[in-house]
Design a protein around this motif. Sequence first.
Motif, PDB file in Angstrom:
ATOM      1  N   TYR A  93       0.865  -1.239   0.012  1.00 20.14           N
ATOM      2  CA  TYR A  93       0.229   0.173  -0.181  1.00 20.14           C
ATOM      3  C   TYR A  93       0.995   1.425  -0.033  1.00 20.14           C
ATOM      4  N   HIS A  94       0.764   1.914  -0.799  1.00 21.22           N
ATOM      5  CA  HIS A  94       1.686   3.093  -1.298  1.00 21.22           C
ATOM      6  C   HIS A  94       1.041   4.509  -1.164  1.00 21.22           C
ATOM      7  N   LEU A  95       2.016   5.330  -0.686  1.00 21.68           N
ATOM      8  CA  LEU A  95       1.501   6.650  -0.703  1.00 21.68           C
ATOM      9  C   LEU A  95       1.455   7.589  -1.920  1.00 21.68           C
ATOM     10  N   ASP A  96       0.555   8.304  -2.317  1.00 18.94           N
ATOM     11  CA  ASP A  96       0.513   9.065  -3.565  1.00 18.94           C
ATOM     12  C   ASP A  96       1.073  10.574  -3.029  1.00 18.94           C
ATOM     13  N   ILE A  97       2.022  10.812  -3.102  1.00 20.80           N
ATOM     14  CA  ILE A  97       2.792  12.148  -2.608  1.00 20.80           C
ATOM     15  C   ILE A  97       2.604  13.089  -4.001  1.00 20.80           C
ATOM     16  N   ASP A  98       2.389  14.476  -3.536  1.00 19.97           N
ATOM     17  CA  ASP A  98       2.530  15.406  -4.157  1.00 19.97           C
ATOM     18  C   ASP A  98       3.902  16.172  -4.180  1.00 19.97           C
ATOM     19  N   TYR A  99       4.851  15.598  -4.574  1.00 19.07           N
ATOM     20  CA  TYR A  99       6.192  16.119  -4.561  1.00 19.07           C
ATOM     21  C   TYR A  99       6.321  17.658  -4.605  1.00 19.07           C
ATOM     22  N   ASP A 100       5.708  18.353  -5.237  1.00 15.76           N
ATOM     23  CA  ASP A 100       5.751  19.756  -5.626  1.00 15.76           C
ATOM     24  C   ASP A 100       5.396  20.615  -4.273  1.00 15.76           C
ATOM     25  N   LEU A 101       4.406  20.114  -3.710  1.00 18.66           N
ATOM     26  CA  LEU A 101       3.844  20.594  -2.555  1.00 18.66           C
ATOM     27  C   LEU A 101       4.937  20.098  -1.386  1.00 18.66           C
ATOM     28  N   ALA A 102       5.435  18.870  -1.430  1.00 20.78           N
ATOM     29  CA  ALA A 102       6.415  18.628  -0.479  1.00 20.78           C
ATOM     30  C   ALA A 102       7.770  19.374  -0.428  1.00 20.78           C
ATOM     31  N   GLY A 103       7.920  20.086  -1.709  1.00 18.81           N
ATOM     32  CA  GLY A 103       9.278  20.946  -1.821  1.00 18.81           C
ATOM     33  C   GLY A 103      10.302  20.374  -2.665  1.00 18.81           C
ATOM     34  N   TYR A 104       9.607  19.477  -3.696  1.00 20.75           N
ATOM     35  CA  TYR A 104      10.461  18.952  -4.768  1.00 20.75           C
ATOM     36  C   TYR A 104       9.672  19.261  -5.995  1.00 20.75           C
ATOM     37  N   PRO A 105       9.820  20.608  -6.565  1.00 24.34           N
ATOM     38  CA  PRO A 105       9.114  20.848  -7.521  1.00 24.34           C
ATOM     39  C   PRO A 105       9.468  20.186  -8.862  1.00 24.34           C
TER      40      PRO A 105
END
Length: 169
Positions: free
Chosen positions: A56-68
Amino acid sequence: MKDGNLDSIDKRILYYLQQDARRTSSSDIAERLDLSASTVRTRLNKLENSGIVRGYHLDIDYDLAGYPLYTKIICTAPVPDRDSLASQAQEIHGVTAVREIMTGERNVYVNAIGTDHDDLNRISKDLDALGLEIVDEQLIRDEYVCPYHGFIDEGDDPAPDDVDEVETE
């Protein structure tokens, strides 16, 4: 359970889990399928133990997490080394996914994130140092993951509220 021999109940369990596994309990699925929660849990355990459900994996918004910056780096690896090079690529800081492709010259796809172009250049250099020949790099604007609708038979109609629950960030 043999790999690939899923009955319609197993397929529907997978369909509902794909939509939002974190917020979907076996009781929720049981209610939708008119089954007991224990039956769904038992089937889910079998799907996990057989390797069909790998995690079960996370779907991360990398842009919002600081990795644009999000990039797909397409590489060529010698076929005998493809597996080990793909495995080693996973260890590079910034790499988020690696795919081995079975056909063609472009046989390793690497997804990576970074805060700036220097990060992406470092990742490319690290992949090159492993022995992966970089064929192409694509800067990705966004990626959308959706459930596979083939788990639902054509005659089946998911409950109307199922459509509203699918996020398309």
